[in-house]
Design an enzyme around this catalytic site. Structure first.
Site, mmCIF file in Angstrom:
data_model
loop_
_atom_site.group_PDB
_atom_site.id
_atom_site.type_symbol
_atom_site.label_atom_id
_atom_site.label_comp_id
_atom_site.label_asym_id
_atom_site.label_seq_id
_atom_site.Cartn_x
_atom_site.Cartn_y
_atom_site.Cartn_z
ATOM 1 N N GLU A 135 -2.111 0.276 10.920
ATOM 2 C CA GLU A 135 -3.112 1.163 10.248
ATOM 3 C C GLU A 135 -4.298 -0.101 10.022
ATOM 4 O O GLU A 135 -3.896 -1.178 9.067
ATOM 5 C CB GLU A 135 -2.516 1.588 9.002
ATOM 6 N N ARG B 3 8.838 4.381 -1.951
ATOM 7 C CA ARG B 3 8.891 3.414 -3.063
ATOM 8 C C ARG B 3 10.198 2.539 -3.144
ATOM 9 O O ARG B 3 10.392 2.028 -4.239
ATOM 10 C CB ARG B 3 8.323 4.021 -4.351
ATOM 11 N N HIS C 11 1.466 -0.647 7.243
ATOM 12 C CA HIS C 11 0.304 -1.593 6.917
ATOM 13 C C HIS C 11 0.747 -2.714 7.532
ATOM 14 O O HIS C 11 1.572 -3.003 7.552
ATOM 15 C CB HIS C 11 0.372 -1.535 5.434
ATOM 16 N N GLU D 160 -5.099 12.352 3.880
ATOM 17 C CA GLU D 160 -4.351 11.607 2.853
ATOM 18 C C GLU D 160 -5.198 11.770 1.574
ATOM 19 O O GLU D 160 -5.399 10.868 1.056
ATOM 20 C CB GLU D 160 -4.193 10.270 3.278
ATOM 21 N N HIS E 227 4.885 7.776 8.338
ATOM 22 C CA HIS E 227 4.468 6.586 7.551
ATOM 23 C C HIS E 227 5.683 5.756 6.830
ATOM 24 O O HIS E 227 6.356 6.518 6.383
ATOM 25 C CB HIS E 227 3.328 6.923 6.393
ATOM 26 N N HIS F 298 -8.838 7.022 -1.948
ATOM 27 C CA HIS F 298 -9.097 7.917 -1.233
ATOM 28 C C HIS F 298 -9.737 9.242 -1.781
ATOM 29 O O HIS F 298 -9.794 9.322 -3.161
ATOM 30 C CB HIS F 298 -7.744 8.695 -0.616
ATOM 31 N N HIS G 261 -10.288 3.211 4.838
ATOM 32 C CA HIS G 261 -9.827 1.934 4.830
ATOM 33 C C HIS G 261 -11.152 0.975 5.525
ATOM 34 O O HIS G 261 -11.639 0.333 5.081
ATOM 35 C CB HIS G 261 -8.688 1.653 5.284
ATOM 36 N N TYR H 194 6.037 1.764 1.426
ATOM 37 C CA TYR H 194 4.854 0.962 0.779
ATOM 38 C C TYR H 194 5.622 -0.567 0.658
ATOM 39 O O TYR H 194 4.844 -1.474 0.609
ATOM 40 C CB TYR H 194 4.314 1.408 -0.295
ATOM 41 N N ASP I 254 -9.301 0.696 -1.794
ATOM 42 C CA ASP I 254 -8.684 1.620 -1.199
ATOM 43 C C ASP I 254 -8.507 2.868 -2.112
ATOM 44 O O ASP I 254 -7.231 2.952 -2.825
ATOM 45 C CB ASP I 254 -7.354 1.393 -0.482
ATOM 46 N N ASP J 17 -8.153 4.506 9.676
ATOM 47 C CA ASP J 17 -8.071 5.276 8.529
ATOM 48 C C ASP J 17 -9.605 4.945 7.846
ATOM 49 O O ASP J 17 -10.119 3.892 7.667
ATOM 50 C CB ASP J 17 -7.224 4.490 7.297
ATOM 51 N N HIS K 86 -6.385 8.675 10.189
ATOM 52 C CA HIS K 86 -6.222 8.885 8.804
ATOM 53 C C HIS K 86 -7.448 9.430 8.209
ATOM 54 O O HIS K 86 -8.415 8.396 8.320
ATOM 55 C CB HIS K 86 -5.405 7.857 7.976
HETATM 56 ZN ZN ZN Z 1 -5.486 4.218 1.874
HETATM 57 FE FE FE Z 2 -4.068 5.682 5.487
HETATM 58 FE FE FE Z 3 -1.262 3.869 4.722
#
Ligand code: ZN
Ligand code: FE
Ligand code: FE
Length: 282
Positions: free
Chosen positions: A145, A37, A109, A261, A69, A231, A182, A72, A229, A179, A216
């Site tokens: 992804e 972040r 992403h 995840e 990964h 999870h 996703h 973000y 999104d 994913d 994922h």
């Molecule tokens: Zn996600």
């Molecule tokens: Fe993912």
């Molecule tokens: Fe991701």
């Protein structure tokens, strides 16, 4: 063989990851190599890099079992030149961190047009950004992804992922990560064998399994086609256990990191064990 494990914590440093993965019986894992972040992180210190490599050996993980990964904050599809160039620089830094750690798979992403441009325009911008990143790095494959298709984010359709790859010059260093949460939220129904087969056939026709570099594994709190999104632990969401069995039995996902995840960390050990059992013989 499939490399199965969670996206693990790296509190104390990335060198803690192999032990954390091992503690839940993982055969592979996911990590961030910096605070996901924040824009800026200190460079990886030599002793951390050495300890990471030593621990990879100690706990028996090969680099190909690890999917990194990215942060973000990175958006290499941003039509704003200054903002995009900051993201490109940050992604180059991420790739160099992977290189330093001896890792080769960096999941990102794809990017978002931030409601300023359409998907096809954004696809082209992302691909050109990737060309710039690949040009300045070595040995690292950028893994795009598949997304839930939320907002003006690109990657909710297989066509968009294929469109990016199409423009990337060094095709040996670009790949795709499916994913499950996703793609389900994006409208791809993989719950039953028949739907699973046709979604994967579609993926193969449009993107191509030769580009698959990661998986994922997430169940979904959100509904099919909801573009949300959210999870959920394996078997506890709207996707259900069947799809994960189909995935684990599918040889096309052999030899790549299959990263959980999922939200309930206490359940990671059980999830890993269950998935490993499903993948037996693979
Ligand atoms: Zn996600
Ligand atoms: Fe993912
Ligand atoms: Fe991701």
């Amino acid at each position: 063989m499939k490399y199965i494990g969670p996206h693990v914590h790296t509190a104390g440093g990335v060198h803690a990851a192999p032990a954390n993965a091992s503690s839940v019986g993982a055969t592979g894992f996911g990590i961030f190599t910096k605070n996901q972040r924040q824009w800026n992180s200190r460079p990886l210190e030599t002793n951390v890099i050495d300890a990471f490599k030593k621990n990879m050996e100690l706990y028996g993980y090969e680099p190909k079992a690890v999917l990194v990964h990215d942060s973000y904050l990175i958006n290499i599809g941003n039509p704003d030149n200054d903002k995009r160039s900051r993201s490109i620089d940050a992604l180059i830094d991420e790739a160099k961190r992977c290189e330093a750690l001896g890792l080769a798979l960096l999941n990102i992403h794809p990017g978002s047009g931030v409601n300023a441009i359409d998907a096809s325009g954004c696809v082209a911008i992302i691909a050109e950004s990737l060309n710039a990143v690949l040009d300045k790095t070595n040995g690292v494959t950028i893994v795009l992804e598949a997304t839930a298709g939320q907002g003006s984010g690109v990657g909710g359709r297989f066509e968009e992922l294929a469109g990016i790859i199409d423009i990337v010059e060094d095709k040996a260093r670009v790949g795709v990560c499916i994913d499950t949460c996703h793609i389900f939220a994006a409208g791809y129904d993989i719950r039953e064998a028949e739907g699973y087969s046709s979604v994967m056939a579609e993926f193969d026709r449009i993107v191509g399994f030769k580009y698959i570099r990661g998986l994922h594994l997430n169940d979904a709190k959100s509904a099919l086609g909801s573009r949300l999104d959210r999870h959920e632990s394996i078997g506890k969401g709207h996707i259900g256990i069947g799809a994960f069995k189909l995935l684990m039995e599918d040889a096309r996902f052999d030899g790549i990191p299959c990263v959980l995840e999922t939200p309930n960390e206490e359940g990671w050990g059980e999830e890993v064990e269950m998935l490993k059992k499903m993948a037996i013989g693979r």
